[in-house]
Design an enzyme around this catalytic site. Structure first.
Site, PDB file in Angstrom:
ATOM      1  N   THR A 159      -1.975  -0.251   4.034  1.00 20.72           N
ATOM      2  CA  THR A 159      -2.424  -0.581   2.621  1.00 20.72           C
ATOM      3  C   THR A 159      -3.270  -1.369   2.574  1.00 20.72           C
ATOM      4  O   THR A 159      -3.567  -2.377   3.497  1.00 20.72           O
ATOM      5  CB  THR A 159      -1.166  -0.767   1.544  1.00 20.72           C
ATOM      6  OG1 THR A 159      -1.504  -1.156   0.678  1.00 20.72           O
ATOM      7  CG2 THR A 159      -0.559  -1.938   2.341  1.00 20.72           C
ATOM      8  N   ASP A 160      -4.248  -1.245   1.536  1.00 16.81           N
ATOM      9  CA  ASP A 160      -5.407  -2.186   1.301  1.00 16.81           C
ATOM     10  C   ASP A 160      -4.788  -3.482   0.870  1.00 16.81           C
ATOM     11  O   ASP A 160      -5.547  -4.509   1.133  1.00 16.81           O
ATOM     12  CB  ASP A 160      -6.367  -1.818   0.127  1.00 16.81           C
ATOM     13  CG  ASP A 160      -5.639  -1.435  -1.391  1.00 16.81           C
ATOM     14  OD1 ASP A 160      -4.460  -1.801  -1.295  1.00 16.81           O
ATOM     15  OD2 ASP A 160      -6.352  -1.134  -2.200  1.00 16.81           O
ATOM     16  N   GLU A 161      -3.581  -3.697   0.661  1.00 13.12           N
ATOM     17  CA  GLU A 161      -2.902  -4.917   0.196  1.00 13.12           C
ATOM     18  C   GLU A 161      -3.080  -5.841   1.194  1.00 13.12           C
ATOM     19  O   GLU A 161      -2.700  -7.242   1.115  1.00 13.12           O
ATOM     20  CB  GLU A 161      -1.626  -4.769  -0.295  1.00 13.12           C
ATOM     21  CG  GLU A 161      -1.576  -3.988  -1.802  1.00 13.12           C
ATOM     22  CD  GLU A 161      -0.527  -4.239  -2.587  1.00 13.12           C
ATOM     23  OE1 GLU A 161       0.467  -5.200  -2.392  1.00 13.12           O
ATOM     24  OE2 GLU A 161      -0.285  -3.306  -3.307  1.00 13.12           O
ATOM     25  N   TYR A 183       5.794  -7.664   0.404  1.00 13.21           N
ATOM     26  CA  TYR A 183       5.525  -6.392   0.859  1.00 13.21           C
ATOM     27  C   TYR A 183       4.370  -6.152   1.864  1.00 13.21           C
ATOM     28  O   TYR A 183       4.431  -5.532   2.790  1.00 13.21           O
ATOM     29  CB  TYR A 183       5.448  -5.496  -0.408  1.00 13.21           C
ATOM     30  CG  TYR A 183       4.397  -4.210  -0.014  1.00 13.21           C
ATOM     31  CD1 TYR A 183       5.102  -3.024   0.723  1.00 13.21           C
ATOM     32  CD2 TYR A 183       3.145  -4.040  -0.558  1.00 13.21           C
ATOM     33  CE1 TYR A 183       4.350  -1.866   0.713  1.00 13.21           C
ATOM     34  CE2 TYR A 183       2.494  -2.849  -0.323  1.00 13.21           C
ATOM     35  CZ  TYR A 183       2.951  -2.021   0.380  1.00 13.21           C
ATOM     36  OH  TYR A 183       2.630  -0.616   0.689  1.00 13.21           O
ATOM     37  N   LYS A 187       3.709  -4.975   5.544  1.00 12.63           N
ATOM     38  CA  LYS A 187       3.023  -4.048   6.109  1.00 12.63           C
ATOM     39  C   LYS A 187       2.024  -4.384   7.177  1.00 12.63           C
ATOM     40  O   LYS A 187       1.688  -3.709   8.045  1.00 12.63           O
ATOM     41  CB  LYS A 187       2.349  -3.244   4.948  1.00 12.63           C
ATOM     42  CG  LYS A 187       3.157  -2.594   3.944  1.00 12.63           C
ATOM     43  CD  LYS A 187       3.703  -1.246   4.419  1.00 12.63           C
ATOM     44  CE  LYS A 187       2.898  -0.374   4.872  1.00 12.63           C
ATOM     45  NZ  LYS A 187       3.312   1.039   5.339  1.00 12.63           N
TER      46      LYS A 187
END
Ligand code: NAD
Ligand code: DAU
Length: 376
Positions: A159-161, A183, A187
């Site tokens: 993810t971009d997060e 989260y 990731k």
């Protein structure tokens, strides 16, 4: 043993259609939002791909997401569904042994839940990835020993997060990882493990980092489907903070298509950003979905912010473009189609917004909504 050699074959050649590089897939988390889209679209291509879905069917997993496949006998015959946990080596090993590639969508995926209960995120998004990688390592050893043709490819959906909040500019794949929620930290750990197995053991791995995805079959805990379904019922829409956070919205079929493209064409050991090129404030997105539904802005309530809320995500997608990938869905059209899908498919989302959902919703929103303010 008969052996024939044709030195000068003058017969006209019929071009052989090129099949997929990885025709036997293990898709983990294939009953979730993006994973099920990947499965539906890949099987609908009718290119001979067979898919084993391994899914724990957590609150977020839903067999109904694969109903279009199960309604089509030709596609259904190429799908096998296994209920199981990616963190369970006994469940994982035999499945990895029989495929050419693993696409790992399985994850705890909701930031707000990671703030309430982080542990499940570590178990699935870190330990689960470790178990999948160990199974790939065994298969690599079997390939080296001549027991199978090649080691499986492993694609990790990230993810971009993992880049954290990006105040300006756009993250490129080599930028520092600065995750800020349980989260995104889980990731980031998952994809770092993947890269470590590529470097240390020479596994054939690729990683994708996708931006905020939207579309049909999206669990109603997330912003767009939560606000559409609440608005259909004339319920309040809890907008965090000032609602001026910015996200880059990517249509689900484009995200799934880009993952498939990287699976087939991505270079081993590499990471690819997958963007929507549709940066919007949350307020803009909400105004647009309300307009489509014909519902008033007065439903929106400003509530206490998400702790550690990332203000903005933005990524540079030139590396993936260089691999030949292009999105198809413009945001206005994708959002309108999504709103219409929820309006037409109450039978899909109403059961999800019952049972366990009620307790989650109270925990996440009751106090927030009690102290909420009008959103001007
Ligand atoms: P989702 O929550 O809709 O689906 C997750 C699926 O994984 C569910 O079917 C669930 O049952 C399954 N699952 C959870 N734990 C499991 C376990 N231990 N073993 C087996 N299955 C398990 O998630 P999504 O939105 O479809 O996201 C899929 C992937 O894409 C995730 O890895 C997520 O981090 C990543 N991602 C999501 C977005 C987004 O905007 N939704 C954007 C970028 C990346
Ligand atoms: O960016 C990719 C990520 O996008 C994925 O990795 C995650 O799995 C996915 O859940 C999503 O994370 P976000 O936290 O960005 O998505 P969410 O839909 O939860 O929130 C989008 C924005 O809307 C965010 O700024 C928080 C805000 N929001 C969300 C909810 C649920 C609200 O204002 N109110 C809400 O009730």
């Amino acid at each position: 043993m008969p052996h024939t050699t044709q030195m000068h074959d003058t017969r006209p050649k019929t071009p052989t259609p090129r099949g997929p590089r990885h025709p036997r897939l293990l898709v983990t988390g294939g009953a979730g939002f993006i994973g099920s889209c990947f499965v539906r679209n890949r099987l609908a291509r009718r290119d001979g791909t067979t898919i084993v879905v391994l899914d724990k069917l957590t609150y977020a997993g839903n067999r109904a997401n694969l109903a279009p496949v199960e309604a089509d006998p030709e596609q259904a015959a190429r799908l096998r569904f296994v209920v199981g946990d990616i963190a369970d080596p006994a469940a994982v090993a035999p499945l990895v042994a029989e495929v050419d590639a693993i696409v790992n969508f399985a994850a705890e995926s909701h930031v707000d839940r990671s703030i309430l209960d982080p542990e499940a995120f570590l178990r699935t998004d870190v330990m689960g990835v470790h178990v999948l990688l160990e199974a790939c390592r065994v298969e690599q050893q079997r390939a080296t020993g001549g027991e199978r043709a090649a080691a499986p490819r492993f694609l990790q959906v990230s993810t971009d997060e993992v880049y954290g909040s990006v105040e300006s500019g756009a993250s490129t794949e080599d930028d520092r990882l600065e995750p800020r929620s349980p989260y995104s930290a889980a990731k980031a750990a998952g994809e770092l493990l993947v890269n470590s197995y590529s470097v240390t053991y020479g596994l054939d791995t690729v990683v994708t980092r996708g931006s905020n995805t939207y579309g049909p079959y999206h669990h109603p805990e997330k912003l767009i489907p939560l606000f559409i379904t609440n608005a259909i019922d004339d319920e309040r829409l809890p907008l965090y903070g000032d609602g001026l956070q910015r996200r880059d919205w990517l249509y689900v079929a484009d995200h799934a298509g880009a993952i498939d493209h990287v699976l087939e064409h991505g270079a081993t050991g590499e990471t690819y950003n997958v963007t929507g090129n549709n940066e919007r404030t949350n307020r803009d997105v909400v105004a647009q979905l309300l307009a489509r539904l014909g519902k008033p802005w007065s439903l929106v309530r400003l509530v206490d912010d998400r702790p550690g809320h990332d203000r903005r995500y933005a990524m540079d997608d030139s590396k993936l473009a260089g691999l030949g990938w292009k999105n198809k869905m413009p945001f206005d059209e994708g959002l309108a189609a999504t709103v219409d899908w929820y309006r037409d498919n109450e039978g899909w989302w109403r059961p999800i917004k019952s049972g366990e959902w009620q307790a989650y919703y109270r925990r996440q929103y009751s106090a927030r909504l009690a102290g909420s303010k009008e959103a001007t």
